[in-house]
Design a protein around this motif. Structure first.
Motif, PDB file in Angstrom:
ATOM      1  N   ILE A 169      38.577  65.382  18.724  1.00 39.06           N
ATOM      2  CA  ILE A 169      37.719  64.746  17.729  1.00 39.06           C
ATOM      3  C   ILE A 169      36.819  65.782  17.046  1.00 39.06           C
ATOM      4  N   GLY A 170      36.158  66.604  17.849  1.00 36.75           N
ATOM      5  CA  GLY A 170      35.309  67.659  17.301  1.00 36.75           C
ATOM      6  C   GLY A 170      34.280  67.111  16.331  1.00 36.75           C
ATOM      7  N   GLN A 171      34.048  67.863  15.241  1.00 37.68           N
ATOM      8  CA  GLN A 171      33.168  67.328  14.202  1.00 37.68           C
ATOM      9  C   GLN A 171      33.979  66.683  13.079  1.00 37.68           C
ATOM     10  N   MET A 172      35.249  67.083  12.960  1.00 38.49           N
ATOM     11  CA  MET A 172      36.044  66.611  11.830  1.00 38.49           C
ATOM     12  C   MET A 172      36.318  65.114  11.888  1.00 38.49           C
ATOM     13  N   LYS A 173      36.612  64.600  13.079  1.00 37.99           N
ATOM     14  CA  LYS A 173      37.003  63.198  13.181  1.00 37.99           C
ATOM     15  C   LYS A 173      35.930  62.314  13.818  1.00 37.99           C
ATOM     16  N   ARG A 174      34.755  62.881  14.040  1.00 35.44           N
ATOM     17  CA  ARG A 174      33.737  62.143  14.772  1.00 35.44           C
ATOM     18  C   ARG A 174      33.359  60.827  14.092  1.00 35.44           C
ATOM     19  N   ASP A 175      33.121  60.891  12.808  1.00 39.02           N
ATOM     20  CA  ASP A 175      32.677  59.669  12.138  1.00 39.02           C
ATOM     21  C   ASP A 175      33.836  58.693  11.932  1.00 39.02           C
ATOM     22  N   GLU A 176      35.051  59.225  11.772  1.00 39.32           N
ATOM     23  CA  GLU A 176      36.208  58.351  11.675  1.00 39.32           C
ATOM     24  C   GLU A 176      36.437  57.616  12.997  1.00 39.32           C
ATOM     25  N   LEU A 177      36.248  58.338  14.106  1.00 39.57           N
ATOM     26  CA  LEU A 177      36.396  57.692  15.415  1.00 39.57           C
ATOM     27  C   LEU A 177      35.429  56.518  15.534  1.00 39.57           C
ATOM     28  N   ALA A 181      27.045  56.241  26.044  1.00 41.99           N
ATOM     29  CA  ALA A 181      26.341  56.042  27.321  1.00 41.99           C
ATOM     30  C   ALA A 181      26.750  57.115  28.329  1.00 41.99           C
ATOM     31  N   ILE A 182      28.040  57.477  28.321  1.00 42.10           N
ATOM     32  CA  ILE A 182      28.497  58.541  29.229  1.00 42.10           C
ATOM     33  C   ILE A 182      27.839  59.865  28.849  1.00 42.10           C
ATOM     34  N   LYS A 183      27.844  60.153  27.552  1.00 42.83           N
ATOM     35  CA  LYS A 183      27.221  61.388  27.072  1.00 42.83           C
ATOM     36  C   LYS A 183      25.746  61.436  27.494  1.00 42.83           C
ATOM     37  N   GLN A 184      25.059  60.340  27.248  1.00 48.45           N
ATOM     38  CA  GLN A 184      23.642  60.242  27.575  1.00 48.45           C
ATOM     39  C   GLN A 184      23.420  60.425  29.088  1.00 48.45           C
ATOM     40  N   ALA A 185      24.325  59.879  29.883  1.00 49.00           N
ATOM     41  CA  ALA A 185      24.175  59.968  31.340  1.00 49.00           C
ATOM     42  C   ALA A 185      24.278  61.406  31.818  1.00 49.00           C
ATOM     43  N   PHE A 186      25.212  62.156  31.241  1.00 52.92           N
ATOM     44  CA  PHE A 186      25.408  63.535  31.686  1.00 52.92           C
ATOM     45  C   PHE A 186      24.415  64.480  31.031  1.00 52.92           C
ATOM     46  N   ASP A 187      24.110  64.227  29.768  1.00 54.15           N
ATOM     47  CA  ASP A 187      23.404  65.224  28.955  1.00 54.15           C
ATOM     48  C   ASP A 187      22.326  64.518  28.150  1.00 54.15           C
ATOM     49  N   PRO A 188      21.258  64.064  28.835  1.00 50.06           N
ATOM     50  CA  PRO A 188      20.268  63.222  28.161  1.00 50.06           C
ATOM     51  C   PRO A 188      19.582  63.907  26.986  1.00 50.06           C
ATOM     52  N   ASP A 189      19.570  65.247  26.987  1.00 47.25           N
ATOM     53  CA  ASP A 189      18.935  65.937  25.860  1.00 47.25           C
ATOM     54  C   ASP A 189      19.953  66.383  24.816  1.00 47.25           C
ATOM     55  N   TRP A 190      21.213  65.995  25.000  1.00 47.13           N
ATOM     56  CA  TRP A 190      22.284  66.312  24.034  1.00 47.13           C
ATOM     57  C   TRP A 190      22.311  67.801  23.700  1.00 47.13           C
ATOM     58  N   LEU A 191      22.309  68.625  24.739  1.00 49.87           N
ATOM     59  CA  LEU A 191      22.296  70.080  24.533  1.00 49.87           C
ATOM     60  C   LEU A 191      23.692  70.701  24.575  1.00 49.87           C
ATOM     61  N   LEU A 224      32.298  64.974  18.871  1.00 45.37           N
ATOM     62  CA  LEU A 224      32.836  63.801  19.557  1.00 45.37           C
ATOM     63  C   LEU A 224      32.048  62.511  19.318  1.00 45.37           C
ATOM     64  N   VAL A 225      30.796  62.461  19.719  1.00 46.13           N
ATOM     65  CA  VAL A 225      29.962  61.297  19.395  1.00 46.13           C
ATOM     66  C   VAL A 225      28.677  61.776  18.748  1.00 46.13           C
ATOM     67  N   ALA A 226      28.215  61.008  17.770  1.00 43.06           N
ATOM     68  CA  ALA A 226      27.010  61.399  17.055  1.00 43.06           C
ATOM     69  C   ALA A 226      25.787  61.132  17.903  1.00 43.06           C
ATOM     70  N   LEU A 227      24.809  61.998  17.747  1.00 39.44           N
ATOM     71  CA  LEU A 227      23.513  61.801  18.396  1.00 39.44           C
ATOM     72  C   LEU A 227      22.918  60.506  17.867  1.00 39.44           C
ATOM     73  N   ALA A 228      22.722  59.572  18.743  1.00 42.77           N
ATOM     74  CA  ALA A 228      22.172  58.282  18.326  1.00 42.77           C
ATOM     75  C   ALA A 228      21.705  57.567  19.563  1.00 42.77           C
ATOM     76  N   PRO A 229      20.745  56.672  19.413  1.00 47.42           N
ATOM     77  CA  PRO A 229      20.280  55.956  20.599  1.00 47.42           C
ATOM     78  C   PRO A 229      21.415  55.125  21.182  1.00 47.42           C
ATOM     79  N   VAL A 230      21.453  55.049  22.489  1.00 46.81           N
ATOM     80  CA  VAL A 230      22.443  54.206  23.140  1.00 46.81           C
ATOM     81  C   VAL A 230      22.116  52.756  22.819  1.00 46.81           C
ATOM     82  N   ARG A 231      23.152  52.014  22.462  1.00 38.57           N
ATOM     83  CA  ARG A 231      22.976  50.594  22.167  1.00 38.57           C
ATOM     84  C   ARG A 231      22.437  49.886  23.410  1.00 38.57           C
TER      85      ARG A 231
END
Lengths: 482, 482
Positions: free
Chosen positions: B434-442, B456-466, B472-479
């Motif tokens: 996905i990278g950055q090219m297909k992130r928004d399409e995904l 939610a998985i991203k947030q669980a592993f990497d809460p500061d999105w570092l 892959l997924v855009a920085l955004a609050p978890v629903r």
């Protein structure tokens, strides 16, 4: 029953219809205890939807009311993974009525089975279509696809086709927020980020309720050959396996047992006879399978290979079952080992794995260490040598009283065995899962970072810890992570 | 450079030593752009530890200072997955110096390779040990093990041995909290809860920095045969594949291309000739491999099977390469298709998959729909028919200006193609990620619950999105989930 539970039951009755909500205590009773009677729980109702949308409705209604759900298939967990909590706080969510075989594509080698399909029924359906679902295990008459996926089940045919993970091509599940995760399409390549299906395999229903799975089928068996061999050590056994595997890819099972375990089985099974005439310290059960009727017969193949091994002094003796009845008799001996050992007296059991090459040393050394550390005990392992997975049993000293001995000695023995396993680079759960039985041991022997990661995943999917609470990881605040 | 970045660089210099911290702009420059020059980023430094403890130190020091890290191996991502953000906020964490082959066990069929090991170097090492690492792809001279694991790479030999996921027996990684996840022990059965290794495969460095992997080796090739066949349709192609697979398990590649794509390659490659004399609407490249010198020669096998297919009217013509040089020439044609198409004019490319059985229809129908919807374009797919994965290209109308056409027409065309793929039960990323090219399409084509789960998985592993922010997924609050 809490008001929230009563309200949930009230709301679900009209949605799920007759048979969808069971509240009669006598009808719930069989599902409150695991089949080995180690764990006992309570639940005011058993909910049994028969569609994935029904599961979704249950999950949403339960989430709104903060009522925990304990998913249950055939109730054959070895680790109390499907037994509800003792306090009656949860409802049982049974998948038994979700039992359609949605499709079976013999040509493409794929079947879509709902969670409640019983393993033997899938075996039969595949067979009738000229294919085979290769995973099998003792509880096949009760175990369901959903439970097998959720525990990443193993069994006796893992050597060639892998565990459930290797046979699942896609997973459908209802997540704790009510989302239906539809991952059934059998895509051979799919790189859409984190693999949620892989995460659900082996998650023991703590992250999602598996409602169906796409499963791989393999070619039907044309012929099988079952052999029995005697060797002096597990090392000799593994060397034999390596030379068989170098010569053929048809070996599907390679099981090992020590002489005393076999003796217990022979004493336990009426009319059973040892396959070999002489005495051997270790015994092997070997199955080879052909799928092409035109290929070399596995019986001829094993005959040749075991003959060479005998000539080379790699084994002490061997025999090939001369009929399907004899083959079944060999397997019956193997399948009775656990029951037979139980009949001989109290024991503590461990389902453990180490890297395959490390297993022979482990079997000898671990037994020696345990017997030295716990005087009077007898320790030995049997099982899936080819997978590096054995069931390691520690039997009580003669005359020990079962309950008292197990209560007093069981925990320290298990901790000691698990420490040996970890030191050998192994796992304290090879194929049975964690459930409630091994939850605290997993936390004890794992690096804190690993447990933190498991908890964080659980928290991410199920922030209110409503799915199968108390299993796999303990309810606890997530460790601050930065 | 921010003060936090400067401080991080200052702290890491003595820890990582010479070569571990690169700040000279000219030395960083090659790593700021992806190899297709679609994405360009900025970074004040490239950090290159050469041990897993070095990676751990970098991760811990960066976390303390809230500095994002972009992991990079061979920088061969097709989706901008390893290009740092444009704002220079992140440092590049290169794994290129983490390049030891820690072990290679030919007998057990396992190798432990660090993240920076280049794919061709692993191929060579396996070959010298009499084994083979079967995954291969065009970028094999640059792509590294860490990147291949993190993108769950595919390639041309997936048919028999699967993608990277099927070849990884264990993963070692540094998680965002600094934990070293040591999952390298090759346990054939391991049920200790959620499979963190499976989660890291294909996670594109957003959940952990892969530092090493245990990889499966397969028997070395004894002989290979490469054939070229002409057929009237992808349907005929797939039917041929099914009959070949019913007869033998030795088929390793099954690639398809339409006549016009082949013509472009023939025009592009100096001195290239079409393998077949006549005209055919679709062409197939087929590779069969034997690993046992005593087995039937794959060349003889293919000769027989393709002869039968010809007699049965299943194919129009076929030829088997008569030498290794001719086999290489066949493959060179296949490998040049992308470059050749690029040379013929602007095009929009899509790496997509649908279930294998649905692919022939998809190839015909999707092309027809796209050409009708975007008049003047020419659409067609080529690639891994046996995996249900093609590269679907939409070429600009004659005379279109590349940049202007791609900017104006590229996004609507891609959205249209992706909608067709989703309707066919497929994936918008088969093997490139996905990278950055297909992130928004995904995010656009996925059910909201799926994106919520990924976040939610991203947030669980990497809460500061570092870790690899923006991929892959855009920085955004978890629903909110309940």
């Amino acid at each position: 029953m809490t008001p929230a539970q009563a309200d949930l039951i009230h709301v679900l009755r009209p949605v799920l219809g007759v048979g969808g909500v069971v509240t009669e205590p006598a009808d719930i009773e069989p599902w409150l205890t695991d089949w080995r009677c180690r764990f006992r729980g309570a639940a005011p109702a058993l909910i049994a939807p028969d569609t994935r949308e029904g599961v979704q409705a249950v999950v949403q209604a339960a989430a709104e009311r903060h009522v925990p759900l304990v998913p249950q298939g055939g109730n054959t967990s070895m680790v109390g993974g499907a037994t509800p909590p003792e306090d009656g706080s949860a409802l049982i969510l049974s998948t038994r009525r979700l039992n359609r075989l949605r499709s079976l594509d013999a040509g493409g080698g794929l079947a879509v089975a709902e969670a409640g399909v019983i393993l033997t029924d899938l075996h039969t359906a595949a067979l009738l279509a000229g294919r085979r679902f290769p995973l099998t295990l003792g509880a096949r008459g009760s175990a369901t696809i959903g439970g097998l996926v959720s525990t990443n089940a193993g069994g006796t045919q893992v050597l060639r086709f892998g565990t459930m993970r290797g046979l699942v091509a896609g997973v459908e599940a209802v997540l704790p927020d009510g989302t239906i995760h539809d991952g059934l399409a059998p895509l051979k390549k799919d790189n859409r980020g984190y693999d949620i299906g892989q995460l659900l395999i082996g998650a023991e229903g703590t992250l999602g309720i598996v409602t169906a799975a796409t499963l791989r089928l393999v070619p039907a068996i044309a012929e099988r050959a079952v052999a029995w061999a005697g060797v002096t050590s597990p090392h000799q056994g593994l060397a034999l396996l390596r030379s068989l595997q170098a010569a053929t890819d048809s070996i599907e099972s390679f099981e090992i047992m020590p002489a005393e375990t076999l003796s217990a089985a022979l004493a336990h099974l009426p009319g059973a006879r040892s396959p070999l005439a002489g005495e051997h310290r270790w015994h092997l059960l070997i199955e080879a399978v052909s799928t092409d009727p035109a290929a070399v017969s596995p019986s001829v193949l094993l005959q040749g290979l075991l003959g060479t091994a005998l000539d080379d002094g790699q084994i002490e003796d061997a025999v090939i079952a001369q009929s399907e009845a004899q083959a079944e008799a060999f397997w019956r001996l193997r399948d009775s080992l656990s029951d037979a050992e139980r009949a001989t007296g109290p024991a503590v059991q461990h389902d453990i794995a180490v890297p395959v090459d490390a297993m022979p040393d482990f079997m000898i050394e671990a037994a020696r260490h345990v017997e030295a550390r716990f005087p009077g005990t007898r320790a030995s392992g049997f099982g899936h040598l080819g997978d590096g997975n054995i069931h390691f049993h520690v039997r009580a000293p003669a005359g020990a009283e079962r309950q008292a001995w197990q209560a007093a000695e069981g925990p320290p023995i298990s901790r000691y065995v698990h420490d040996l396993v970890v030191a050998a680079g192994g796992t304290i759960s090879a194929e049975h899962g964690i459930g409630q039985m091994k939850r605290d041991e997993l936390a004890r022997v794992s690096p804190p970072g690993r447990i933190a990661a498991l908890r964080a995943i659980k928290q991410a999917f199920d922030p209110d810890w409503l799915f199968n609470p108390g299993k796999l990881v303990a309810l606890a605040p997530v460790r601050p992570r930065s």
